[in-house]
Write an enzyme that holds these catalytic residues in place. Structure first.
Site, PDB file in Angstrom:
ATOM      1  N   CYS A 133      33.860  22.285  26.904  1.00 59.36           N
ATOM      2  CA  CYS A 133      32.436  22.415  26.616  1.00 59.36           C
ATOM      3  C   CYS A 133      32.120  23.859  26.234  1.00 59.36           C
ATOM      4  O   CYS A 133      32.436  24.776  27.001  1.00 59.36           O
ATOM      5  CB  CYS A 133      31.615  22.008  27.838  1.00 59.36           C
ATOM      6  SG  CYS A 133      29.858  22.356  27.629  1.00 59.36           S
ATOM      7  N   CYS A 161      31.137  16.514  27.674  1.00 60.54           N
ATOM      8  CA  CYS A 161      31.386  17.547  28.667  1.00 60.54           C
ATOM      9  C   CYS A 161      31.381  16.875  30.036  1.00 60.54           C
ATOM     10  O   CYS A 161      30.516  16.067  30.339  1.00 60.54           O
ATOM     11  CB  CYS A 161      30.276  18.596  28.587  1.00 60.54           C
ATOM     12  SG  CYS A 161      30.094  19.579  30.074  1.00 60.54           S
ATOM     13  N   ASP A 180       1.238  10.311   3.408  1.00 59.59           N
ATOM     14  CA  ASP A 180       1.933  11.205   4.320  1.00 59.59           C
ATOM     15  C   ASP A 180       0.936  12.168   4.949  1.00 59.59           C
ATOM     16  O   ASP A 180       0.799  13.312   4.535  1.00 59.59           O
ATOM     17  CB  ASP A 180       3.016  11.970   3.551  1.00 59.59           C
ATOM     18  CG  ASP A 180       4.063  12.530   4.478  1.00 59.59           C
ATOM     19  OD1 ASP A 180       3.992  12.243   5.696  1.00 59.59           O
ATOM     20  OD2 ASP A 180       4.943  13.262   4.002  1.00 59.59           O
ATOM     21  N   TYR A 214      -7.155   2.021   6.108  1.00 61.51           N
ATOM     22  CA  TYR A 214      -6.248   0.910   5.822  1.00 61.51           C
ATOM     23  C   TYR A 214      -6.088  -0.116   6.942  1.00 61.51           C
ATOM     24  O   TYR A 214      -5.427  -1.121   6.777  1.00 61.51           O
ATOM     25  CB  TYR A 214      -4.871   1.423   5.381  1.00 61.51           C
ATOM     26  CG  TYR A 214      -4.239   2.454   6.313  1.00 61.51           C
ATOM     27  CD1 TYR A 214      -3.862   2.123   7.605  1.00 61.51           C
ATOM     28  CD2 TYR A 214      -3.993   3.745   5.870  1.00 61.51           C
ATOM     29  CE1 TYR A 214      -3.278   3.050   8.437  1.00 61.51           C
ATOM     30  CE2 TYR A 214      -3.405   4.690   6.700  1.00 61.51           C
ATOM     31  CZ  TYR A 214      -3.054   4.333   7.991  1.00 61.51           C
ATOM     32  OH  TYR A 214      -2.479   5.259   8.823  1.00 61.51           O
ATOM     33  N   GLU A 222       0.834  -1.202   0.000  1.00 60.79           N
ATOM     34  CA  GLU A 222       0.000   0.000   0.000  1.00 60.79           C
ATOM     35  C   GLU A 222       0.869   1.252   0.000  1.00 60.79           C
ATOM     36  O   GLU A 222       1.870   1.290   0.704  1.00 60.79           O
ATOM     37  CB  GLU A 222      -0.865   0.023   1.289  1.00 60.79           C
ATOM     38  CG  GLU A 222      -1.620  -1.248   1.529  1.00 60.79           C
ATOM     39  CD  GLU A 222      -2.239  -1.308   2.937  1.00 60.79           C
ATOM     40  OE1 GLU A 222      -2.357  -0.246   3.590  1.00 60.79           O
ATOM     41  OE2 GLU A 222      -2.599  -2.413   3.368  1.00 60.79           O
ATOM     42  N   CYS A 249      29.690  25.386  29.157  1.00 62.53           N
ATOM     43  CA  CYS A 249      30.040  25.633  30.551  1.00 62.53           C
ATOM     44  C   CYS A 249      31.546  25.711  30.770  1.00 62.53           C
ATOM     45  O   CYS A 249      31.996  26.008  31.874  1.00 62.53           O
ATOM     46  CB  CYS A 249      29.437  24.564  31.458  1.00 62.53           C
ATOM     47  SG  CYS A 249      30.272  22.981  31.347  1.00 62.53           S
ATOM     48  N   CYS A 263      26.641  22.023  34.159  1.00 63.11           N
ATOM     49  CA  CYS A 263      26.568  22.516  32.782  1.00 63.11           C
ATOM     50  C   CYS A 263      25.117  22.863  32.437  1.00 63.11           C
ATOM     51  O   CYS A 263      24.261  21.982  32.402  1.00 63.11           O
ATOM     52  CB  CYS A 263      27.103  21.454  31.822  1.00 63.11           C
ATOM     53  SG  CYS A 263      26.889  21.915  30.096  1.00 63.11           S
ATOM     54  N   LYS A 322       2.235   4.586   1.263  1.00 61.07           N
ATOM     55  CA  LYS A 322       2.245   5.133   2.616  1.00 61.07           C
ATOM     56  C   LYS A 322       1.866   6.606   2.525  1.00 61.07           C
ATOM     57  O   LYS A 322       2.644   7.433   2.062  1.00 61.07           O
ATOM     58  CB  LYS A 322       3.631   4.969   3.242  1.00 61.07           C
ATOM     59  CG  LYS A 322       3.691   5.401   4.675  1.00 61.07           C
ATOM     60  CD  LYS A 322       4.968   4.895   5.332  1.00 61.07           C
ATOM     61  CE  LYS A 322       4.993   5.179   6.814  1.00 61.07           C
ATOM     62  NZ  LYS A 322       4.987   6.593   7.136  1.00 61.07           N
ATOM     63  N   LYS A 380      10.565   3.147   2.761  1.00 62.19           N
ATOM     64  CA  LYS A 380      10.526   4.580   2.468  1.00 62.19           C
ATOM     65  C   LYS A 380      11.206   4.878   1.137  1.00 62.19           C
ATOM     66  O   LYS A 380      12.143   4.180   0.741  1.00 62.19           O
ATOM     67  CB  LYS A 380      11.233   5.367   3.590  1.00 62.19           C
ATOM     68  CG  LYS A 380      10.641   5.150   4.977  1.00 62.19           C
ATOM     69  CD  LYS A 380       9.219   5.609   5.087  1.00 62.19           C
ATOM     70  CE  LYS A 380       8.984   6.911   5.798  1.00 62.19           C
ATOM     71  NZ  LYS A 380       9.728   7.321   6.935  1.00 62.19           N
TER      72      LYS A 380
HETATM   73  S1  IVH Z   1      -0.595   0.551   8.759  1.00 62.29           S
HETATM   74  C1  IVH Z   1      -0.044  -1.703  12.589  1.00 62.29           C
HETATM   75  N1  IVH Z   1      -0.889   1.502   6.326  1.00 62.29           N
HETATM   76  O1  IVH Z   1       2.387   5.364   8.677  1.00 62.29           O
HETATM   77  C2  IVH Z   1      -0.008  -0.968  11.304  1.00 62.29           C
HETATM   78  N2  IVH Z   1       0.047   2.948   7.983  1.00 62.29           N
HETATM   79  O2  IVH Z   1       4.839   4.597  10.165  1.00 62.29           O
HETATM   80  C3  IVH Z   1      -0.353   0.460  11.444  1.00 62.29           C
HETATM   81  N3  IVH Z   1       0.537   5.216   7.204  1.00 62.29           N
HETATM   82  O3  IVH Z   1       1.122   5.574  11.924  1.00 62.29           O
HETATM   83  C4  IVH Z   1      -0.157   1.320  10.262  1.00 62.29           C
HETATM   84  N4  IVH Z   1      -0.163   4.925   5.130  1.00 62.29           N
HETATM   85  O4  IVH Z   1       0.083   7.066  10.100  1.00 62.29           O
HETATM   86  C5  IVH Z   1      -0.461   1.755   7.583  1.00 62.29           C
HETATM   87  N5  IVH Z   1      -1.250   2.219   4.156  1.00 62.29           N
HETATM   88  C6  IVH Z   1      -0.832   2.473   5.394  1.00 62.29           C
HETATM   89  C7  IVH Z   1      -0.327   3.742   5.774  1.00 62.29           C
HETATM   90  C8  IVH Z   1       0.116   3.928   7.092  1.00 62.29           C
HETATM   91  C9  IVH Z   1       0.346   5.776   5.992  1.00 62.29           C
HETATM   92  C10 IVH Z   1       1.121   5.893   8.382  1.00 62.29           C
HETATM   93  C11 IVH Z   1       0.330   5.766   9.656  1.00 62.29           C
HETATM   94  C12 IVH Z   1       1.238   5.074  10.634  1.00 62.29           C
HETATM   95  C13 IVH Z   1       2.578   5.352  10.062  1.00 62.29           C
HETATM   96  C14 IVH Z   1       3.541   4.260  10.458  1.00 62.29           C
END
Ligand code: IVH
Length: 694
Positions: A414, A432, A125, A232, A121, A417, A438, A123, A320
């Protein structure tokens, strides 16, 4: 259509229901299938009719009324929601090799040669949310917060039109749907343009804009921003009627939740890699930001076998996108002093946009790193940022080095301090030696103390801590809890012992009666604190939140932990699986310092540390027991056996001692079995263990 003036109550009720259903259907068609079936004019006229009927029959307003999508009146603060099922995060990887390692780990854990099917899936943002439905009705929305406790954003979520408010058809009585709230790139640009023309501060990226819009105490503002969601995953469910992630998506679709059209099942590493490359290619053209891919083991039976690490599932990972890079110059190099005295060199950069975010500092890690990369002040450098990590300098472009570039000399004192800064043998960092003389170390400790995973005190951010330290309002953690008492009324009684250190917060610049009041509330709310948070907040070297949790689980109360540490009794400490010798040494040393004991003593006069309560099962025969595994198991991998035992409330130790309750013995067990016999600890075969946990 009946004229509103003529509607009977019965008819009004039916009409409100019809409009709510019609508009919900239209929302689904619009948001989920991109296929509007009502024109904007038709949609608006329905909305107006709904409002007019509601105005005439206010007691008939439905919970899922379209008018309730416009936001509710302002609140003074968010109430807290505790998640019955924690909202976890994901482990990150950055290369296909690491993905491969992850999949190998999954296979090893499951003891299988076959690669399981993965749901892949994008991810998103944005910000995660949890939406709770009871009997199909949306009843509560929450943010993730720290994973255990989030904020109640019911009114805000309700304004998001793609979120169903009333699920039709067969649906579990209790259903928590989780996903991501995001703002489309187009809406983000439009919002920023509007703000710019109004002379307001703009948002750095769509994610911040979404966060700023969702966490509005006035949900009418949320309603004006165009937020969207993708669903999701799930939280609490009374009756899970799906057996795979793909199957779950089918249910979500039927219930009217938007799901990402790019979600795809993959059956091999090669397929996963291909898919990753394809999504990366179209990434820029997507209407929303994504920062990688998420891979989830598709079968829920396998997910359940794999279980969880401390904060992340073992059955999913985030892959990522590669870090984004840019070229800029180093204007200066400074040295920062951390909580434990570590000196970290930081580059001040000519500000530059890296993948949508302005970057003006980068970490240079330590003195060797500067030498190794030959980084000088004035150099042109390649910097990169990946996800939330601090930007880094990848390397210098030597051809562009100016004649007047300056080599950086790492200080042996340092910078804060003036104390000697020494570098122990085999250590990469210079520290330090000022300890708590400090100011930089004290300030960093204070910041750590109030940080999110520690006391998490709202209103005490980095800036405020620095100010309060400078102005002698807070010198040590316990002072935080006496501010209110020392915040004296206007007329200061010169003869009162407190007046020497009294002040009027509400008279300070940037503060008012309301914000001071909020700060006191936030502080008082933390006078009771969980054991893991308390241990973490102390800032013991090497003790992060995962270790703090382990310590809490094993000791139960702070007194028990501190007693052992003060008496230098490390028998229990070193038997904890996950705590090594070096860490144990740091912990004991922490408690050997008089000033640390004083800090703890002062703190305990102000706060109550809750004994650790175990949320795992209490009725299992392993609850509270300490077990040790030895030898090769036949039906379970060692890792699987370990996590099974832990999920049933057992502590898994690495070595046998008089505190051990059971030793589970596989084939070819060695010295541990002998030790168990010697100490008279009960030994179980694998079969007996399986029988016990059945
Ligand atoms: S699953 C136990 N699916 O990424 C699994 N997360 O780094 C829980 N996120 O906190 C997350 N797209 O905010 C899942 N297709 C996706 C996602 C997703 C974005 C975010 C989510 C999560 C974070 C984890």
């Amino acid at each position: 259509m009946i004229d509103i003036a003529e509607l009977t109550e019965e008819q009004a009720k039916a009409e409100l229901q019809r409009i709510a259903a019609e508009m919900a259907k239209s929302d689904i068609a619009y948001y989920q299938f991109d296929a509007p079936y009502l024109t904007d004019a038709e949609y608006d006229s329905l909305k107006r009719r709904n409002e007019q009927i509601e105005a005439k029959f206010p007691h008939l307003v439905r919970a899922d009324s379209p008018s309730r999508r416009v936001g509710a009146p302002i609140k003074s603060e968010f109430s807290k929601v505790s998640h019955r099922f924690p909202m976890l995060s994901l482990g990150d990887v950055f290369s296909i090799e690491e993905v491969d390692d992850f999949i190998l780990g999954v296979k090893r854990f499951l003891n299988t040669a076959d690669t399981p099917t993965f749901m892949c899936e994008p991810k998103i943002d944005g910000l995660s949310f949890s939406a709770r439905y009871e009997h199909g009705k949306f009843v509560q929305g929450a943010t993730r917060g720290d994973g255990t406790t989030g904020e109640d954003i019911t009114a805000n979520l309700r304004t998001i039109r793609s979120l169903p408010l009333d699920i039709k058809g067969p649906v579990p009585d209790i259903l928590e749907v989780r996903g991501e709230v995001y703002m489309s790139k187009a809406d983000f640009f439009a919002l920023n343009q509007k703000y710019e023309s109004e002379g307001k501060k703009t948002f750095a990226n769509p994610r911040n804009a979404a966060a700023g819009s969702l966490r509005q105490l006035d949900s009418r503002i949320t309603a004006e921003r165009n937020l969207s969601i993708f669903a999701y995953t799930w939280g609490e469910v009374s009756n899970r009627v799906w057996d795979s992630q793909a199957d779950f998506f089918e249910h979500l679709r039927a219930w009217g939740f938007p799901i990402n059209p790019l979600n795809k099942l993959c059956h091999s590493v090669a397929e996963i890699e291909q898919n990753f490359a394809r999504i990366m290619e179209i990434r820029a053209s997507l209407p929303y930001d994504i920062d990688g891919m998420v891979y989830k083991v598709n079968s829920i039976e396998l997910q359940e076998r794999l279980g969880f690490l401390t904060r992340t599932p073992r059955w999913a990972i985030a892959h990522k996108f590669p870090a984004e890079q840019a070229i800029t110059t180093i204007n200066n190099i400074r040295v920062q002093v951390g909580r434990t005295g570590a000196l970290t060199p930081v580059a001040d950069l000519e500000p530059i946009n890296v993948g949508g975010v302005m970057v003006s500092h980068a970490t240079l890690h330590n003195e060797d790193e500067i030498k190794r990369k030959d980084i000088r002040i004035g150099d042109s450098v390649i910097i990169q940022r990946a996800g939330d990590v601090i930007p880094q300098v990848v390397g210098v472009i030597k051809e562009k080095r100016p004649a007047d570039s300056v080599e950086f000399e790492f200080p042996h004192y340092c910078p804060e301090c003036g104390a000697h800064a020494i570098r122990e043998e085999d250590e990469a960092v210079r520290r330090c030696t000022g300890g708590l003389t400090c100011p930089a170390q004290i300030i960093e400790r204070l910041k750590h103390f109030v940080s999110r995973d520690a006391f998490d005190i709202e209103g005490l951010g980095s800036k405020v801590i620095e100010e309060f330290y400078r102005d002698k309002i807070i010198q040590n953690p316990a002072d935080i809890f006496t501010i209110e008492q020392r915040n004296q009324p206007e007329v200061i009684d010169l003869f009162s012992p407190l007046s020497a250190n009294s002040f009027r917060l509400q008279n300070r610049e940037g503060w008012g009666i309301k914000s001071v009041d909020n700060l006191f509330k936030a502080i008082n709310a933390k006078r009771t604190i969980s054991l893991p948070r308390f241990i973490y907040a102390l800032g013991i070297r090497q003790v992060g939140s995962a270790t703090a949790l382990l310590l809490a689980q094993n000791y139960g109360t702070f007194e028990a932990f501190m007693n052992d540490m003060i008496n230098k009794d490390t028998a229990k400490l070193v038997s904890i699986d996950g705590i090594g010798g070096a860490m144990a040494k740091d912990i004991v040393e922490f408690f050997a310092e008089a000033h640390n004991l004083k800090t703890i003593h002062d703190l305990l006069a102000q706060v109550h540390v809750e004994p650790y309560v175990d949320n795992t099962r209490h009725d299992s025969p392993l609850t509270g027991k300490t077990v040790v595994f030895t030898g090769t198991l036949e039906h379970l991998t060692r890792q699987e056996a370990k996590s099974k035992a832990q999920s049933l409330g057992a502590k898994v130790a690495g070595s046998v001692s008089k505190n051990t309750d059971y030793v589970i013995m596989g084939a070819d067990a060695g010295s541990k079995a002998a030790k168990a016999k010697e100490l008279g600890v009960q030994i179980l075969s694998e079969a007996e263990f399986l029988e016990l946990i059945k």
